[in-house]
Write a protein that holds these residues in place. Structure first.
Motif, PDB file in Angstrom:
ATOM      1  N   MET A   1       0.839  -1.185   0.000  1.00  0.00           N
ATOM      2  CA  MET A   1       0.000   0.000   0.000  1.00  0.00           C
ATOM      3  C   MET A   1       0.876   1.238   0.000  1.00  0.00           C
ATOM      4  N   THR A   2       0.384   2.371  -0.538  1.00  0.00           N
ATOM      5  CA  THR A   2       1.136   3.609  -0.520  1.00  0.00           C
ATOM      6  C   THR A   2       1.300   4.093   0.906  1.00  0.00           C
ATOM      7  N   ASP A  46      -5.219   0.157   7.179  1.00  0.00           N
ATOM      8  CA  ASP A  46      -4.859  -0.487   5.924  1.00  0.00           C
ATOM      9  C   ASP A  46      -6.123  -1.024   5.265  1.00  0.00           C
ATOM     10  N   PHE A  47      -5.954  -1.722   4.150  1.00  0.00           N
ATOM     11  CA  PHE A  47      -7.094  -2.261   3.409  1.00  0.00           C
ATOM     12  C   PHE A  47      -7.357  -3.740   3.719  1.00  0.00           C
ATOM     13  N   TRP A 114      -8.627  -5.818  -1.057  1.00  0.00           N
ATOM     14  CA  TRP A 114      -7.487  -5.021  -0.614  1.00  0.00           C
ATOM     15  C   TRP A 114      -6.470  -4.828  -1.738  1.00  0.00           C
ATOM     16  N   ASP A 115      -6.319  -5.819  -2.629  1.00  0.00           N
ATOM     17  CA  ASP A 115      -5.406  -5.671  -3.767  1.00  0.00           C
ATOM     18  C   ASP A 115      -5.928  -4.637  -4.754  1.00  0.00           C
ATOM     19  N   ASP A 118      -5.589  -1.139  -3.092  1.00  0.00           N
ATOM     20  CA  ASP A 118      -4.192  -0.727  -3.048  1.00  0.00           C
ATOM     21  C   ASP A 118      -3.721  -0.277  -4.428  1.00  0.00           C
ATOM     22  N   TYR A 119      -4.136  -1.009  -5.467  1.00  0.00           N
ATOM     23  CA  TYR A 119      -3.748  -0.658  -6.828  1.00  0.00           C
ATOM     24  C   TYR A 119      -4.302   0.718  -7.208  1.00  0.00           C
ATOM     25  N   ALA A 121      -5.234   3.112  -5.187  1.00  0.00           N
ATOM     26  CA  ALA A 121      -4.585   4.133  -4.360  1.00  0.00           C
ATOM     27  C   ALA A 121      -3.190   4.464  -4.887  1.00  0.00           C
ATOM     28  N   ARG A 122      -2.443   3.455  -5.312  1.00  0.00           N
ATOM     29  CA  ARG A 122      -1.096   3.697  -5.843  1.00  0.00           C
ATOM     30  C   ARG A 122      -1.148   4.503  -7.133  1.00  0.00           C
TER      31      ARG A 122
END
Length: 411
Positions: A1-2, A46-47, A114-115, A118-119, A121-122
């Motif tokens: 995660m960022t 976190d996610f 969560w993947d 996270d993607y 968000a990045r």
């Protein structure tokens, strides 16, 4: 995660989004790539939260293609379901077929949420106008002269204030922002809850990516690679009763409707291996007030049938970005723009919920009938009888009633 930014005491932005779920992060990404200053607040650190909506529908995959992020997304671990199946009396029936959709991806992608988050968000973090604050919980709205102008929050326990031209509530079906705003909710109820559990996946298991099984379609299974994510449907509010009956009775009940060997239920060792999803269907009568807009589950909670809640939330985000980017870039969003978002998304919301309520009504009728049928619900029997309807179901599940397309391109 960022890496999240350190929390400031006071922050200003054109748009403050509460909730870093699918709707919140997608809206944040789309606004940031158009040059709008946006901050996304997420109460968790976190996610990594399990048993969430892990379906990425063809319409969402099309949006990712439109903004140039599909290829990178599909490099992440996932499984693809070109069809959804049901097992009826030992016969495999296709419930939804995505092979004729007018999209680049004719499948549902199953990926841990969560993947996906996270993607997104990045990718959003590449834009200087985007900021994400984790461990940040909203405490209250700031209102001045009848208009929402910001938020009070705590970041890692420290108080902070965010001033924004627009606040967007994307914090789910239990939205704190929605409650603080006092927006009226129309609830339609649901007679069902779902118990989620993980069961190992073996080489001789049914060849489903996502399937339903059992005489009343009371069991759902999603292929997650080395395990099945399984859902058992039960009467609303009956989980305590199920627990009182004991774990052995629960294992036996689920095994009776599962296509997996009964011994697989031994993997449910105690009640901590089971997660309760309390199903609800509702929507706001008005999604906004001056300075505030609700989208996704904060505006309309869906049944988990077909996994359409995530899809609708992301479509809300795309529509909101299309309508609100220009006024946000100018610095002000009036009530007409907020009402336009609700108007755009009202039909797909109502139509989807109407369909879910019809399916729910059929189930309730069957279970209260003096001579209840042991067969599947009427809509499944109809699809089984007319296989071409699976393509129609594929369109409704995969695209929804009004798929959205990204209008604004990266500057």
């Amino acid at each position: 995660m960022t890496d999240p930014l350190p929390c400031p005491t006071v922050f200003t932005a054109r748009c403050a989004i509460v909730g870093a779920g699918p709707a919140g992060l997608m809206l944040g990404l789309l606004l940031a790539r158009a040059g709008v200053e946006v901050i996304v607040l997420e109460k968790h650190k976190d996610f990594l939260r399990d048993f969430r909506g892990d379906t990425i529908h063809p319409s969402t995959l099309e949006v990712m293609h439109e903004i140039g992020l599909l290829e990178g997304l599909l490099k992440l671990p996932h499984t693809q379901a070109p069809k959804l199946h049901a097992e009826i009396g030992g016969t495999d029936v296709t419930l939804a077929d995505f092979s004729r959709l007018p999209t680049r991806c004719r499948f549902i992608a199953f990926m841990p949420q969560w993947d996906f988050l996270d993607y997104v968000a990045r990718q959003a973090a590449r834009y200087p106008s985007f900021q994400l604050l984790m461990s940040t919980a909203v405490e209250d709205l700031i209102e001045e002269n009848g208009r929402v102008v910001g938020l009070r929050a705590t970041c890692d326990g420290a108080p902070m204030e965010i001033r924004a031209s627009l606040v967007v509530a994307a914090d789910g079906r239990h939205s704190r922002v929605r409650a603080k705003a006092g927006l009226a909710v129309e609830a339609f109820g649901s007679p069902r809850d779902v118990l989620w559990m993980k069961l190992s996946r073996q080489s001789d298991d049914p060849p489903y990516t996502m399937g339903h099984a059992g005489p009343r379609q009371g069991f759902v299974m999603i292929d997650r690679g080395d395990y099945w994510q399984c859902g058992y449907v039960l009467k609303k509010g009956s989980f305590d009763e199920v627990k009182r009956a004991g774990l052995d009775a629960f294992r036996a009940t689920v095994a009776a409707v599962s296509p997996l060997p009964a011994s697989r239920m031994d993997e449910v060792r105690d009640w901590t291996d089971v997660s309760l999803l309390q199903v609800r269907i509702d929507r706001l009568t008005q999604w906004w007030k001056p300075g505030l807009l609700c989208i996704g589950d904060a505006a309309h909670a869906m049944s988990p049938i077909g996994g359409v809640g995530v899809n609708l939330a992301i479509q809300d985000a795309v529509a909101a970005a299309n309508i609100l980017t220009a006024p946000l870039l100018k610095g002000a969003v009036d009530e007409a723009a907020l009402a336009a978002v609700q108007k755009r998304r009202t039909f797909p919301t109502k139509a989807t919920q109407k369909l879910q309520l019809m399916m729910q009504k059929d189930r309730r009728k069957r279970e209260t009938d003096a001579r209840p049928s042991s067969g599947p619900p009427a809509f499944i029997r109809t699809i089984a009888r007319w296989p071409l309807l699976a393509h129609l179901a594929g369109r409704l599940v995969g695209l929804g009633f009004r798929p959205e397309h990204v209008r604004y391109r990266k500057p």
